[in-house]
Enzyme design. Structure first.
Site, short mmCIF file in Angstrom:
data_model
loop_
_atom_site.label_atom_id
_atom_site.label_comp_id
_atom_site.label_asym_id
_atom_site.label_seq_id
_atom_site.Cartn_x
_atom_site.Cartn_y
_atom_site.Cartn_z
N ASP A 231 1.78 -16.37 -0.85
CA ASP A 231 1.11 -17.07 0.28
C ASP A 231 -0.36 -17.11 -0.15
O ASP A 231 -1.00 -16.03 -0.74
CB ASP A 231 1.19 -16.25 1.58
CG ASP A 231 0.51 -16.82 2.53
OD1 ASP A 231 0.88 -17.97 3.00
OD2 ASP A 231 -0.60 -16.42 3.18
N GLU A 283 10.55 -7.17 -16.10
CA GLU A 283 11.33 -5.94 -16.56
C GLU A 283 12.61 -5.95 -15.59
O GLU A 283 13.53 -5.29 -16.00
CB GLU A 283 10.36 -4.67 -15.76
CG GLU A 283 9.18 -4.33 -16.27
CD GLU A 283 8.35 -3.21 -15.81
OE1 GLU A 283 9.20 -2.32 -14.76
OE2 GLU A 283 7.14 -3.11 -15.82
#
Length: 575
Positions: A231, A283
């Site tokens: 956002d 990751e």
């Protein structure tokens, strides 16, 4: 299904083609994905309290899988006082009780995995709720303390500090500064809130803020989400010294105040934040993504989607281009050109939870509602039939474009805005902060109609919905449309199936010049010709097999006003 199998005998396409974008098979599901935005409080209410919930999303998720979307994006469902419909977060790692529990979220994830639908969550890192434990600690702590440094507190100016530290304005109206009161009742410092006063901005110059949000990212990644919509991604870092700004509150350009100079948006240091986040997502695998809600112009938008930053960014210039064919062509050309330069796909979107739905916006022949404002009962009303016809045409035009497409819940039903909401039921803080001068965004957030014969049209069987459903929604309910072959819903199903079958999301784009005029626009994606006619008069179609028409299954060789068609130019086509 509006499929036409007639091959027309009109002249073949001989138009010169202007190639803008080459087809790409670069890896990444998100490059060509269709992502469906779910606004949880308005999707489906399963517990009967009048507000949609996570269990309701889980129950209806098979309908979205049947629509053939790649992912759902969930607007905020975190713990919140709900002053701004969940964009005021008090705990980023818990579910608000009105939506359910973390167990409900895990059940939703399990169902999404079963259906092969990815889940993206909405992250709100610019600001939190004033009820967040960190802000409450800041209020209790003295000035210059580590607790205060999590936010942007400053002393006031003028006599006794009675004036705010700068002149910034809130997106929701009024000043973007609020003064706190000390434990003894004495006036204290001022804190910054670019949105509502209940939404204090974090201080992203503080490494502790970085550490906290990296913890939040890992919390949801560990629960299996495929990424985050960020956002106001351009707002986190503010210019040093917080200089005054006389331009628009949203940072848009105005006379004398170009948007790139807005001190609260687009600061260079914000990109280091997203580089760090990209490394965290990596990751967890190459399929986790970040999408920026960054309200910046197209040249600067490319800065958010460089190879080591975000994967996608919302294309607001396209959303705001409306049905102006010159503006549309320019935005599409610029989007593909600019984003090709950094190896990123474009995104396309026509509606979301912050704008009037395009079935209503396009129902005006003159000026419609202002961006960011709704339509009220006292306003000129859109032409419903015209709006839905143009909305179908615009959606078909959009879904033929290469790149990723975002759909807003209910647009596949052709839903208009709720335009008859009385003032006492409105909940958007914009309405309250402007004394009703701006209606706000409630109209595009009214709950969905699922089943025409059920209480509240199947949204929920208990309490009245948090916003009233328009009477017109009965005939637009999902079950009614599912049973009607030429419905808006079945048109969307056909569009999305063909889009996937023809691999349009990974395709090319070349403008078909002879069909691009002041009232029509056409492009070729692979072997598919997409033509949209916005003239008042019908348009002759070129030779080719018509795959789909937005206005219905008629077989005439002319494209009606407010209609889009997809044609196969090689004599074949998806079965």
């Amino acid at each position: 299904m509006s499929v036409d199998t007639v091959t027309y005998a009109t002249p073949p396409l001989t138009s010169p083609l202007t190639l803008i974008h080459e087809a790409s098979q670069a890896p990444g599901w998100w490059r060509s994905a269709v992502i469906y935005q779910v606004y949880p409080r308005s999707f489906r209410d399963l517990n009967g309290d009048g507000i949609g919930d996570l269990a309701g999303i889980t129950a209806e998720l098979p309908h979205l899988a049947d629509l053939d979307v790649d992912a759902v994006w969930l607007s905020p469902f975190f713990k919140s006082p709900q002053r701004d419909a969940g964009y005021d977060v008090s705990d980023y790692c818990d579910v608000d009780p009105i939506f359910g529990t973390l167990l409900d979220f895990d059940i939703l994830m399990a169902e999404a995995n079963r259906l092969n639908v990815r889940v993206i969550v909405d992250l709100v890192p610019n600001h939190c709720s004033d009820q967040h434990v960190a802000f409450q600690a800041a209020l209790a702590a003295p000035a210059e303390s580590p607790e205060r440094d999590m936010f942007i507190f400053r002393d006031g100016t003028g006599q006794d500090g009675n004036e705010p530290p700068n002149n910034w304005q809130s997106h929701f109206g009024g000043p973007a500064r609020t003064r706190i009161t000390g434990p003894g009742g004495q006036p204290g410092q001022w804190y910054l809130h670019l949105f509502d006063s209940s939404q204090p901005d974090f201080n992203w110059d503080n490494p502790a803020v970085h550490a906290e949000f990296e913890r939040v990212l890992r919390f949801w990644l560990d629960r299996g989400v495929s990424g985050f919509q960020v956002d106001v991604a351009h707002a986190l870092v503010k210019a040093p010294g917080l200089p005054g700004w006389g331009g628009r509150a949203d940072g848009g350009s105005s006379d004398g105040f170009p948007g790139h100079e807005a001190p609260m948006f687009g600061q260079p240091a914000v990109h280091d934040i997203y580089r760090a986040w990209r490394r965290i997502l990596a990751e967890y695998g190459a399929d986790r993504i970040l999408c920026a809600e960054a309200g910046v112009d197209l040249p600067r938008l490319a800065h958010w989607v460089r190879p080591d930053e975000m994967h996608q960014a919302f294309n607001f210039p396209f959303l705001h281009a409306g049905l102006d064919v010159y503006r549309l062509r320019g935005v599409i050309t610029d989007s593909l050109t600019v984003l090709n330069g950094v190896g990123a796909p474009s995104t396309w979107v026509l509606s979301n939870h912050d704008v009037v739905r395009h079935a209503s916006r396009f129902g005006y022949n003159g000026h419609g509602p202002r961006d960011g404002d709704g339509i009220g009962p006292a306003d000129p009303q859109p032409d419903t039939d015209l709006g839905r016809r143009r909305a179908a045409a615009a959606s078909m035009f959009m879904l033929g474009l290469p790149g990723a497409a975002y759909l807003y819940q209910g647009e596949e039903l052709g839903l208009p805005d709720g335009t008859d909401i009385p003032g006492h039921l409105r909940q958007d803080p914009t309405f309250a902060r402007t004394g009703g001068e701006r209606l706000g965004r409630d109209g595009c957030r009214v709950p969905l109609p699922w089943r025409a014969a059920e209480r509240h049209l199947g949204f929920g069987a208990g309490a009245d919905p948090w916003l009233p459903l328009p009477a017109s929604f009965g005939e637009l309910a999902r079950d009614a449309q599912a049973a009607a072959p030429s419905s808006h819903l079945n048109l969307y199903r056909s569009m999305l199936a063909l889009r996937r079958g023809l691999d349009l999301g990974s395709g090319s784009l070349a403008w078909a010049e002879d069909w691009c005029s002041g009232s029509s626009l056409a492009y070729v994606n692979g072997t598919t010709l997409v033509i949209m006619n916005l003239n008042h008069e019908p348009l002759d179609l070129p030779a080719g097999r018509v795959l789909l028409r937005s206005a219905g299954p008629e077989t005439g060789h002319r494209l009606a006003s407010g209609e889009t068609a997809w044609l196969c130019l090689d004599g074949g086509g998806a079965e």
